[in-house]
Scaffold this motif. Structure first.
Motif, PDB file in Angstrom:
ATOM      1  N   GLU A  35       0.831  -1.208   0.000  1.00 46.59           N
ATOM      2  CA  GLU A  35       0.000   0.000   0.000  1.00 46.59           C
ATOM      3  C   GLU A  35       0.866   1.259   0.000  1.00 46.59           C
ATOM      4  OE1 GLU A  35      -3.593   2.095   2.629  1.00 46.59           O
ATOM      5  OE2 GLU A  35      -2.667   0.215   3.294  1.00 46.59           O
ATOM      6  N   LEU A  36       1.963   1.219   0.730  1.00 48.82           N
ATOM      7  CA  LEU A  36       2.860   2.371   0.794  1.00 48.82           C
ATOM      8  C   LEU A  36       3.822   2.425  -0.392  1.00 48.82           C
ATOM      9  CD1 LEU A  36       3.842   2.276   4.584  1.00 48.82           C
ATOM     10  CD2 LEU A  36       2.379   3.976   3.467  1.00 48.82           C
ATOM     11  N   ALA A  37       4.300   1.263  -0.817  1.00 48.54           N
ATOM     12  CA  ALA A  37       5.407   1.220  -1.771  1.00 48.54           C
ATOM     13  C   ALA A  37       5.003   1.299  -3.229  1.00 48.54           C
ATOM     14  CB  ALA A  37       6.242  -0.051  -1.541  1.00 48.54           C
ATOM     15  N   GLU A  52      15.561  -4.819  -6.964  1.00 52.59           N
ATOM     16  CA  GLU A  52      16.362  -5.081  -5.766  1.00 52.59           C
ATOM     17  C   GLU A  52      15.977  -4.128  -4.640  1.00 52.59           C
ATOM     18  OE1 GLU A  52      21.045  -5.706  -4.444  1.00 52.59           O
ATOM     19  OE2 GLU A  52      20.533  -5.218  -6.533  1.00 52.59           O
ATOM     20  N   THR A  53      15.673  -2.880  -4.998  1.00 50.20           N
ATOM     21  CA  THR A  53      15.255  -1.903  -3.993  1.00 50.20           C
ATOM     22  C   THR A  53      13.991  -2.359  -3.277  1.00 50.20           C
ATOM     23  OG1 THR A  53      16.240  -0.036  -5.187  1.00 50.20           O
ATOM     24  CG2 THR A  53      14.448   0.465  -3.651  1.00 50.20           C
ATOM     25  N   TYR A  54      13.009  -2.817  -4.040  1.00 46.47           N
ATOM     26  CA  TYR A  54      11.753  -3.262  -3.433  1.00 46.47           C
ATOM     27  C   TYR A  54      11.958  -4.510  -2.565  1.00 46.47           C
ATOM     28  CZ  TYR A  54       8.364  -0.066  -5.477  1.00 46.47           C
ATOM     29  OH  TYR A  54       7.617   1.046  -5.779  1.00 46.47           O
ATOM     30  N   LEU A  55      12.795  -5.408  -3.025  1.00 41.05           N
ATOM     31  CA  LEU A  55      13.034  -6.616  -2.238  1.00 41.05           C
ATOM     32  C   LEU A  55      13.761  -6.282  -0.933  1.00 41.05           C
ATOM     33  CD1 LEU A  55      14.048  -9.105  -5.072  1.00 41.05           C
ATOM     34  CD2 LEU A  55      11.890  -9.020  -3.796  1.00 41.05           C
ATOM     35  N   LEU A  92      11.263  -4.553   1.378  1.00 39.97           N
ATOM     36  CA  LEU A  92      10.319  -5.503   1.955  1.00 39.97           C
ATOM     37  C   LEU A  92      10.960  -6.267   3.107  1.00 39.97           C
ATOM     38  CD1 LEU A  92       7.617  -6.984   1.965  1.00 39.97           C
ATOM     39  CD2 LEU A  92       8.514  -8.481   0.163  1.00 39.97           C
ATOM     40  N   ARG A  93      12.200  -6.703   2.902  1.00 32.56           N
ATOM     41  CA  ARG A  93      12.890  -7.445   3.969  1.00 32.56           C
ATOM     42  C   ARG A  93      13.125  -6.570   5.195  1.00 32.56           C
ATOM     43  NH1 ARG A  93      15.931  -9.782  -0.476  1.00 32.56           N
ATOM     44  NH2 ARG A  93      17.579  -8.225  -0.158  1.00 32.56           N
ATOM     45  N   SER A  94      13.286  -5.258   4.967  1.00 37.51           N
ATOM     46  CA  SER A  94      13.597  -4.340   6.074  1.00 37.51           C
ATOM     47  C   SER A  94      12.375  -3.584   6.575  1.00 37.51           C
ATOM     48  CB  SER A  94      14.657  -3.325   5.619  1.00 37.51           C
ATOM     49  OG  SER A  94      15.824  -3.958   5.159  1.00 37.51           O
ATOM     50  N   PHE A  95      11.195  -3.926   6.065  1.00 33.84           N
ATOM     51  CA  PHE A  95       9.999  -3.132   6.370  1.00 33.84           C
ATOM     52  C   PHE A  95       9.688  -3.093   7.865  1.00 33.84           C
ATOM     53  CE2 PHE A  95       5.205  -2.665   6.242  1.00 33.84           C
ATOM     54  CZ  PHE A  95       5.240  -1.308   5.946  1.00 33.84           C
ATOM     55  N   ALA A  96      10.024  -4.162   8.582  1.00 36.57           N
ATOM     56  CA  ALA A  96       9.764  -4.194  10.022  1.00 36.57           C
ATOM     57  C   ALA A  96      10.548  -3.120  10.763  1.00 36.57           C
ATOM     58  CB  ALA A  96      10.097  -5.570  10.581  1.00 36.57           C
ATOM     59  N   ARG A 130      16.234   6.314  -0.320  1.00 37.94           N
ATOM     60  CA  ARG A 130      17.541   6.089   0.291  1.00 37.94           C
ATOM     61  C   ARG A 130      18.002   4.653   0.045  1.00 37.94           C
ATOM     62  NH1 ARG A 130      16.420   8.300   4.683  1.00 37.94           N
ATOM     63  NH2 ARG A 130      15.854   6.507   5.966  1.00 37.94           N
ATOM     64  N   ILE A 131      17.083   3.697   0.126  1.00 42.21           N
ATOM     65  CA  ILE A 131      17.437   2.304  -0.173  1.00 42.21           C
ATOM     66  C   ILE A 131      17.869   2.170  -1.629  1.00 42.21           C
ATOM     67  CG2 ILE A 131      16.520  -0.039  -0.393  1.00 42.21           C
ATOM     68  CD1 ILE A 131      14.745   0.551   2.032  1.00 42.21           C
ATOM     69  N   LEU A 132      17.150   2.814  -2.536  1.00 43.05           N
ATOM     70  CA  LEU A 132      17.521   2.754  -3.954  1.00 43.05           C
ATOM     71  C   LEU A 132      18.906   3.345  -4.177  1.00 43.05           C
ATOM     72  CD1 LEU A 132      15.295   3.364  -7.019  1.00 43.05           C
ATOM     73  CD2 LEU A 132      17.505   4.504  -6.895  1.00 43.05           C
ATOM     74  N   LYS A 133      19.165   4.510  -3.578  1.00 46.72           N
ATOM     75  CA  LYS A 133      20.477   5.145  -3.762  1.00 46.72           C
ATOM     76  C   LYS A 133      21.600   4.266  -3.194  1.00 46.72           C
ATOM     77  CE  LYS A 133      23.708   8.056  -4.614  1.00 46.72           C
ATOM     78  NZ  LYS A 133      23.834   9.347  -3.914  1.00 46.72           N
ATOM     79  N   ASN A 134      21.389   3.695  -2.003  1.00 38.69           N
ATOM     80  CA  ASN A 134      22.411   2.835  -1.417  1.00 38.69           C
ATOM     81  C   ASN A 134      22.621   1.570  -2.241  1.00 38.69           C
ATOM     82  OD1 ASN A 134      22.839   4.617   0.699  1.00 38.69           O
ATOM     83  ND2 ASN A 134      21.428   3.573   2.089  1.00 38.69           N
TER      84      ASN A 134
END
Length: 206
Positions: free
Chosen positions: A30-32, A59-62, A65-69, A83-87
């Motif tokens: 819903e957010l992503a 890869e950014t979405y995966l 998702l793994r870090s969503f918690a 920020r995840i995409l840039k990293n």
């Protein structure tokens, strides 16, 4: 602000294990998913290649998702995703490319922007032809290309860009000033500059 760049649909799919909480996945989607076009657009500009951009966004979405918690509700989710995409992009670069991407290069010596982000250069970018602007932006080093895209294409605030790129607001303003100046000069030097470019040049001289 109009969007300049590329789009793609139906590229990201989430394969989850049986232990994945469905409610958490639904909350993430819903957010992503509304951010997909913006993230792909940004990735496409960073890597100049459709296949690489698709891989980068996937890869950014995966990773997200793994870090969503670990995401803190109430904070800026868009900035977190960018920020995840840039990293992820930086981790895929060579050592030399990474140094070039994060180099400051005496940015402190460049005048910062006023509080408003509306300048002759930003108006020029908005009004000029897409092809001319795209060409001018593509000539910029990544550290300048990313800030002008986030500000003048994605309408991100200075504070949000600072969160996305993990840099101080002052650095955002300095890089944006240099990027806009470079784009303006590129467009002014192009044959048959449109009236909007000439108007921006007169405004700059005033």
């Amino acid at each position: 602000m109009r969007r300049i760049g590329f789009g793609s649909q139906g590229m990201v799919g989430f394969g989850t294990s049986s232990s994945q909480d469905d409610k958490s996945l639904a909350g993430f989607e819903e957010l992503a998913m509304p951010l997909f076009d913006s993230l792909y657009n940004f990735a496409r500009w960073l890597v100049h290649n459709q296949n690489d951009a698709e891989d980068l966004v996937q890869e950014t979405y995966l990773k997200a998702l793994r870090s969503f918690a670990s995401f803190q509700p109430g904070t800026n989710f868009r900035a977190w995703m960018f920020r995840i995409l840039k990293n992820t992009f930086l981790s895929s670069c060579s050592k030399l490319e990474r140094r070039m991407t994060v180099a400051m290069d005496s940015e402190e010596d460049f005048p910062v922007l006023p509080a408003t982000s509306v300048t002759p250069e930003s108006l020029l970018i908005e009004r000029s032809g897409n092809d001319a602007v795209r060409c001018a932006i593509e000539q910029l080093p990544v550290i300048f290309r990313e800030v002008i895209l986030l500000c003048d294409v994605e309408d991100a605030s200075y504070r949000e860009i600072a969160e996305m790129l993990s840099i101080p607001i002052g650095t955002v303003m300095s890089r944006l000033a240099r990027a806009r100046k470079a784009v303006r000069e590129s467009l002014l030097s192009a044959p048959g500059a449109p009236p909007s470019v000439e108007a921006a040049q007169r405004a700059r001289a005033m």
